[in-house]
Scaffold this motif. Structure first.
Motif, short mmCIF file in Angstrom:
data_model
loop_
_atom_site.label_atom_id
_atom_site.label_comp_id
_atom_site.label_asym_id
_atom_site.label_seq_id
_atom_site.Cartn_x
_atom_site.Cartn_y
_atom_site.Cartn_z
N PHE A 45 0.83 -1.21 0.00
CA PHE A 45 0.00 0.00 0.00
C PHE A 45 0.87 1.25 0.00
CE2 PHE A 45 -1.17 3.26 3.16
CZ PHE A 45 -2.07 3.99 2.39
N LEU A 46 1.85 1.32 0.91
CA LEU A 46 2.72 2.48 0.98
C LEU A 46 3.47 2.69 -0.32
CD1 LEU A 46 4.17 1.97 4.58
CD2 LEU A 46 2.58 3.79 3.88
N TYR A 47 4.02 1.59 -0.86
CA TYR A 47 4.80 1.66 -2.09
C TYR A 47 3.97 2.21 -3.25
CZ TYR A 47 7.42 -0.10 -6.14
OH TYR A 47 8.09 -0.21 -7.33
N THR A 48 2.75 1.72 -3.43
CA THR A 48 1.93 2.17 -4.55
C THR A 48 1.35 3.56 -4.31
OG1 THR A 48 0.00 0.99 -3.68
CG2 THR A 48 1.35 -0.17 -5.28
N ALA A 49 0.98 3.86 -3.06
CA ALA A 49 0.38 5.16 -2.77
C ALA A 49 1.39 6.29 -2.91
CB ALA A 49 -0.22 5.16 -1.36
N VAL A 50 2.64 6.03 -2.51
CA VAL A 50 3.69 7.06 -2.61
C VAL A 50 4.29 7.11 -4.01
CG1 VAL A 50 6.01 7.69 -1.82
CG2 VAL A 50 4.27 6.99 -0.15
N GLY A 51 4.52 5.95 -4.61
CA GLY A 51 5.29 5.91 -5.85
C GLY A 51 4.50 5.90 -7.14
N GLY A 52 3.17 5.92 -7.05
CA GLY A 52 2.35 5.81 -8.25
C GLY A 52 2.58 6.91 -9.27
N ASP A 53 2.88 8.12 -8.81
CA ASP A 53 3.06 9.21 -9.76
C ASP A 53 4.53 9.58 -9.99
OD1 ASP A 53 3.41 10.29 -7.23
OD2 ASP A 53 2.34 12.15 -7.66
N VAL A 54 5.45 8.78 -9.44
CA VAL A 54 6.87 9.04 -9.67
C VAL A 54 7.59 7.81 -10.21
CG1 VAL A 54 7.15 11.01 -8.12
CG2 VAL A 54 7.32 8.69 -7.19
N SER A 55 6.86 7.01 -10.94
CA SER A 55 7.42 5.90 -11.72
C SER A 55 8.06 4.80 -10.89
CB SER A 55 8.44 6.42 -12.75
OG SER A 55 7.83 7.35 -13.61
N TRP A 56 7.51 4.50 -9.71
CA TRP A 56 7.96 3.32 -8.97
C TRP A 56 7.20 2.12 -9.53
CZ3 TRP A 56 7.95 4.75 -3.03
CH2 TRP A 56 8.88 5.77 -2.80
N THR A 57 7.89 1.28 -10.27
CA THR A 57 7.23 0.14 -10.90
C THR A 57 7.93 -1.19 -10.63
OG1 THR A 57 8.49 0.48 -12.95
CG2 THR A 57 6.33 1.56 -12.79
N ASP A 58 9.16 -1.17 -10.07
CA ASP A 58 9.95 -2.40 -9.98
C ASP A 58 9.35 -3.45 -9.06
OD1 ASP A 58 10.74 -0.43 -8.01
OD2 ASP A 58 12.38 -1.75 -7.45
N ARG A 59 8.51 -3.06 -8.10
CA ARG A 59 7.92 -4.04 -7.19
C ARG A 59 6.46 -4.37 -7.50
NH1 ARG A 59 10.11 -2.52 -1.08
NH2 ARG A 59 12.34 -2.78 -1.52
N LEU A 60 5.91 -3.80 -8.52
CA LEU A 60 4.49 -4.00 -8.79
C LEU A 60 4.15 -5.45 -9.07
CD1 LEU A 60 3.58 -0.84 -10.91
CD2 LEU A 60 3.14 -1.26 -8.49
N ASP A 61 5.11 -6.20 -9.62
CA ASP A 61 4.82 -7.60 -9.94
C ASP A 61 5.30 -8.57 -8.85
OD1 ASP A 61 7.53 -7.32 -10.35
OD2 ASP A 61 7.55 -8.31 -12.31
N TRP A 62 5.76 -8.05 -7.72
CA TRP A 62 6.19 -8.95 -6.64
C TRP A 62 5.00 -9.72 -6.11
CZ3 TRP A 62 10.11 -6.82 -2.50
CH2 TRP A 62 11.32 -6.52 -3.12
#
Length: 199
Positions: A45-62
């Motif tokens: 939740f924290l990862y997607t909520a914080v990184g959604g608009d700054v291109s955090w994608t490396d953990r989305l498929d974990w």
């Protein structure tokens, strides 16, 4: 299609490098606590909520098991800033075997940016990086705190790290595949004055 990405590697090599930070405005109820129980759901939740608009994608498929394995490793810590009980942002630390501690992720949810919470959370996280070995008996005492940020991160990321006493020790430029940012939750952004006041 590819884009040119500049990556800055920054470090502190002494606890004395940490520059002090002014606290949040008077009356702003902010506390920072460690998430001591590994929770893949909360961390994702924290990862997607914080990184959604700054291109955090490396953990989305974990998958869940990978999140659980990573969060359960000795020397991995997540510290969360709360404003009046609501998660506002987080900083994730990972101890290396050589006495280094990496700030793996750091950021705020969109609604909490620009309210002087980020500097407070970052300074607290750096302090916890320097004393991490006190909480993990098998970890080497911290000799270095480091991180990297890039031109895809938020526009104030690098400046925030420099204000807290980090120094750039390496800069690289590389072409990377252009990956669509998942974006924030539609409508995410600064709280209205009524919502911020609890109306």
């Amino acid at each position: 299609m590819s884009i040119s990405v500049t990556t800055w590697h920054l470090e502190q090599t002494s606890r004395a490098d940490l520059a002090p930070v002014e606290g949040p405005p008077s009356g702003q109820d902010v506390r920072i606590a460690r998430a001591e129980v590994p929770s893949p759901e909360f961390s994702r939740f924290l990862y997607t909520a914080v990184g959604g608009d700054v291109s955090w994608t490396d953990r989305l498929d974990w998958p869940y098991a990978r999140w659980a394995e990573y969060l359960g490793r000795p020397g991995v810590e997540t510290w969360v800033a709360y404003e009046r009980g609501t998660p506002a942002g987080f900083i994730e630390l990972e101890a290396g075997q050589d006495g280094s501690v990496e700030i793996v992720y750091f950021g705020l949810l969109p609604a909490f940016r620009g309210r002087r919470i980020g500097g407070l959370l970052l300074a607290h996280g750096i302090e916890r990086a320097w004393d991490l070995a006190e909480r993990w008996p098998h970890a080497a005492p911290t000799k270095r705190v480091w991180l990297h940020t890039c031109s895809k991160d938020g526009p104030h990321a690098k400046a925030n790290y420099l204000r807290r006493g980090f120094r750039v020790y390496k800069t690289t430029v590389a072409d990377e595949p252009e990956v669509a940012s998942p974006g924030p939750w539609p409508g995410a952004g600064p709280l209205t004055s009524g919502a911020a006041a609890g109306e």
